[in-house]
Write an enzyme that holds these catalytic residues in place. Structure first.
Site, PDB file in Angstrom:
ATOM      1  N   GLY A 146     -87.115  61.988  -8.561  1.00  0.00           N
ATOM      2  CA  GLY A 146     -87.372  61.151  -7.234  1.00  0.00           C
ATOM      3  C   GLY A 146     -86.044  60.587  -6.877  1.00  0.00           C
ATOM      4  O   GLY A 146     -84.822  61.063  -7.404  1.00  0.00           O
ATOM      5  N   SER A 147     -85.960  59.356  -6.224  1.00  0.00           N
ATOM      6  CA  SER A 147     -84.814  58.575  -5.765  1.00  0.00           C
ATOM      7  C   SER A 147     -83.793  58.190  -6.861  1.00  0.00           C
ATOM      8  O   SER A 147     -82.776  57.883  -6.505  1.00  0.00           O
ATOM      9  CB  SER A 147     -85.268  57.342  -4.995  1.00  0.00           C
ATOM     10  OG  SER A 147     -86.435  57.639  -4.125  1.00  0.00           O
ATOM     11  N   VAL A 148     -84.237  58.040  -8.130  1.00  0.00           N
ATOM     12  CA  VAL A 148     -83.331  57.834  -8.974  1.00  0.00           C
ATOM     13  C   VAL A 148     -82.075  58.782  -9.073  1.00  0.00           C
ATOM     14  O   VAL A 148     -80.805  58.369  -9.829  1.00  0.00           O
ATOM     15  CB  VAL A 148     -83.676  57.594 -10.700  1.00  0.00           C
ATOM     16  CG1 VAL A 148     -84.748  56.416 -10.705  1.00  0.00           C
ATOM     17  CG2 VAL A 148     -84.465  58.714 -11.180  1.00  0.00           C
ATOM     18  N   ILE A 149     -82.159  59.884  -8.571  1.00  0.00           N
ATOM     19  CA  ILE A 149     -81.151  60.904  -8.642  1.00  0.00           C
ATOM     20  C   ILE A 149     -80.015  60.543  -7.633  1.00  0.00           C
ATOM     21  O   ILE A 149     -79.025  61.028  -7.744  1.00  0.00           O
ATOM     22  CB  ILE A 149     -81.713  62.234  -8.354  1.00  0.00           C
ATOM     23  CG1 ILE A 149     -80.919  63.166  -9.187  1.00  0.00           C
ATOM     24  CG2 ILE A 149     -81.955  62.766  -6.937  1.00  0.00           C
ATOM     25  CD1 ILE A 149     -81.014  63.232 -10.633  1.00  0.00           C
ATOM     26  N   LYS A 150     -80.399  59.794  -6.510  1.00  0.00           N
ATOM     27  CA  LYS A 150     -79.721  59.471  -5.125  1.00  0.00           C
ATOM     28  C   LYS A 150     -78.155  59.138  -5.379  1.00  0.00           C
ATOM     29  O   LYS A 150     -77.280  59.564  -4.917  1.00  0.00           O
ATOM     30  CB  LYS A 150     -80.369  58.787  -4.073  1.00  0.00           C
ATOM     31  CG  LYS A 150     -81.487  59.488  -3.587  1.00  0.00           C
ATOM     32  CD  LYS A 150     -82.207  58.726  -2.813  1.00  0.00           C
ATOM     33  CE  LYS A 150     -83.485  59.185  -2.028  1.00  0.00           C
ATOM     34  NZ  LYS A 150     -84.338  58.246  -1.558  1.00  0.00           N
TER      35      LYS A 150
END
Lengths: 569, 98
Positions: free
Chosen positions: A289-293
């Site tokens: 999820g968003s931790v990859i952004k």
């Protein structure tokens, strides 16, 4: 006739010769027994007095980085018997029943089962030495003790998932005990001795020189931090009624794992509760999820596609790609690149990511080690799982930017975040202390890493999604993530993973940590609400334990300063 | 010739007696050796138990509990915490956080 006439010399000679012959016969028999038929006698003698004794080697101790004992073998005595001897002495069975708590029926049953000719059977294993001594005081013939070792884990459940456990023979079955079994295991020796009737050794025939104790193993874990992390996870899992909660803390510069924990755990000191399934931090991969952004942003900055000041229009707060609708929490309108991270805008991430080819993005993820194991040396660690495509659909490309459609582990996320924190160097992780053979690789220039780090600090401000990760007196950077779980090919509306990845202190990062709470209650499931406070709870203490100076004392602090002259001593 | 003969006999006796003596010594000393082995094992056991005990007693929950009950210690409030900052080798810089 004279007296002499009665003596016939012949008779003298006959007597002499026959006496001599008798002695010669005895001597010959003795010689025969001593010289030619020795084997039979030797075997008889040996059977009575010669014993092969096992010299038991100690299994190595597992310690943390400061030498605190995490697993130690303490001696126990196992009671064993010679079946043939014990069988004839049924009068002794009731005594044994009292001493070792083994019903006489089951002694009989054990003797029944044992095949004839066997010289060894366990009666009761792993008794405390004092207790075992009482058994010996019964003086039952054919019953003896064997020194064995039982593993003791002082920190119980908080380290169980990492260290694993051993079986009753003191062989590693799980975790570190298994991974380093060959080093921990010593080499037993055999000593051939002659014993007298009382069981005392009277002569040593040969002493096996191969006997050596197992090696001690020094882990990179800091037991103090590990306990704080574990406690924070237990509290979080209870509070949110989560199915599990995991966290890993890594030293930013060296890649050493300082703490790694998952709840629910088990007590490794009790065999019955042992469980092998949970080492979530190393063994599970999931959609991040968003931790990859931040990495999408880093790649875009690297390729010059965006600048920190670039404005991205995220209106109307949703996009439709290939028929899939991707939403933001709400319509954030125009956001800076940092704002996209701060609000965790999916639309913004897609717009930034769409300027990079999926292949370039995949290559970047590869270089960040998201596709590999981290080198941690933890048993059962799994690599990431990425789709193989020659042609990417738009929706697949988009999902790469907000962290769906591929799976990574917590260790990999921690490692990638450490590379942002330490100025762009990707270090292999390790679970061992003093493991200096590892080489880091530069994955992004220092300027980019610092830029992303600055943006991530904004996430942990009163307006960001991770405001609950703020730690008094320290600057913190990080990113939250809330993902729906994919079960049987369907994303579940009511089953989530709440996650937070971050590091502190920002001015000179020392610790990076990843927290994941699996399936928190339906009411509260956002990473910023569930996972970020866990990070704060253990990081506050961990920073203090490691004596890391605060870098955010605030304005008031500097206005009230005083100078002291150090007293000379 | 005669002295050689007597010498050899004496030597033979001497060697036989020394064997007897050494075997006797062996029998006397061996139990002592095994006693020492046992002593070493006992000390090893004690040491390992002490290691385990120390680790158990130094568990964080244990210490925290001890500190708050027996030691009557608690965490200081933030506004009374003083930070000593090392400015140079000669000076300490005192900061007061509020």
């Amino acid at each position: 006739m004279t007296r002499e006439a009665y003596y016939a010399p012949v008779r003298d000679i006959i007597v002499l010769v026959s006496v001599f012959l008798l002695f010669a016969l005895l001597a010959a028999r003795a010689a025969q027994l001593q010289i030619s038929d020795t084997e039979v006698l030797q075997a008889e003698g040996d059977a009575r007095f010669l014993r092969n004794e096992q010299v038991t080697a100690n299994r190595g101790i597992i310690k943390d980085r400061n030498g605190v004992v995490l697993a130690v073998s303490t001696p126990v005595d196992s009671v064993w018997a010679e079946p043939e001897v014990l069988r004839k002495r049924s009068y002794a069975w009731p005594m044994l029943e009292n001493a070792i708590g083994l019903p006489r029926d089951s002694i009989a049953a054990k003797l029944e089962q044992i095949e004839p000719g066997r010289e060894f059977m366990y009666l009761r294993r792993a008794l405390v030495p004092d207790h075992a001594q009482q058994v010996m005081e019964l003086n039952v013939p054919g019953v003896a003790l064997l020194r064995e070792y039982r593993r003791y884990y002082p920190f119980g459940s908080s380290l169980a998932n990492l260290i694993g456990f051993t079986n009753i023979d003191d062989e590693g079955l799980e975790g570190i005990e298994l991974a380093h079994n060959h080093r921990l295991t010593g080499q037993h020796g055999i000593r051939r001795v002659i014993k007298d009737r009382m069981g005392r050794v009277v002569e040593t025939l040969s002493d096996d020189q191969r006997v050596r104790d197992g090696e001690d193993i020094l882990l990179s874990i800091d037991a103090r931090i590990q306990q704080v992390v574990h406690q924070a996870l237990v509290e979080a899992a209870n509070e949110h009624r989560a199915t599990s909660a995991s966290a890993v803390v890594v030293d930013v510069d060296t890649g050493e794992i300082l703490a790694i924990s998952t709840v629910p755990s088990f007590n490794p000191n009790e065999m019955d509760t042992r469980d092998t399934t949970h080492n979530y931090a190393a063994r599970h991969v999931f959609e991040p999820g968003s931790v990859i952004k931040p990495f999408v942003v880093a790649k875009a900055l690297l390729e010059g596609k965006v600048h920190p000041e670039t404005i991205i229009n995220t209106s109307p707060g949703q996009v439709v790609i290939d028929g899939f609708r991707i939403r933001d929490f709400r319509d954030y309108g125009e956001l800076s690149v940092a704002g996209v991270l701060e609000k965790s805008s999916n639309v913004g991430a897609i717009k930034i990511g769409s300027q990079i080819t999926p292949h370039a993005l995949m290559d970047f993820y590869d270089s960040l080690g998201l596709n590999d194991v981290t080198g941690s040396g933890i048993v059962g660690e799994v690599p990431g799982s990425f789709p193989q495509r020659s042609k990417w659909r738009l929706s697949e490309h988009a999902s790469l930017t907000y962290g769906y459609g591929f799976a990574v582990s917590m260790l990999q996320i921690a490692r990638a975040y450490a590379s942002i924190a330490n100025g762009g160097k990707l270090m292999p992780l390790t679970i061992l202390a003093n493991d200096y053979s590892r080489q880091g690789a530069l994955v992004m220039p220092k300027s980019i890493a610092q830029e992303v780090s600055r943006m991530l600090e904004q996430v942990v401000t009163p307006t960001g999604t991770a405001r609950r990760a703020r730690i008094p007196m320290y600057r913190v950077a990080g990113k939250t993530s809330t993902t729906q779980k994919l079960i049987d090919g369907v994303y579940q509306e009511e089953r989530h993973r709440a996650m937070f990845a971050g590091f502190a202190p920002v001015s000179d990062p020392k610790l990076v940590a990843v927290v994941l709470v699996d399936e928190p209650s339906v009411k509260e499931y956002y990473g910023g609400l569930v996972a970020a406070p866990v990070f704060r709870n253990f990081m506050t203490v961990a920073l203090r334990i490691l004596n890391i100076p605060p870098d955010n004392l605030g304005k008031l602090a500097s206005s009230r300063t005083a100078h002291y002259e150090r007293s000379e001593t | 010739m005669r002295t050689l003969f007597v010498g050899l006999i004496a030597f033979c006796l001497l060697s036989a007696l020394s064997i007897v003596w050494i075997r006797h010594e062996n029998r006397v000393l061996l139990p002592i050796l095994y006693e020492r082995y046992a002593q070493r094992d006992d000390l090893n056991i004690e040491w390992r138990n002490l290691l385990a005990e120390r680790a158990t007693l130094s568990r964080r929950a244990q210490l925290k509990n001890w500190a708050s009950t027996v030691g009557k210690m608690n965490e200081p409030d933030r506004d009374v915490v003083l930070f000593l900052k090392k400015q140079s080798n000669d000076w300490l810089y005192l900061e007061h956080s509020q």
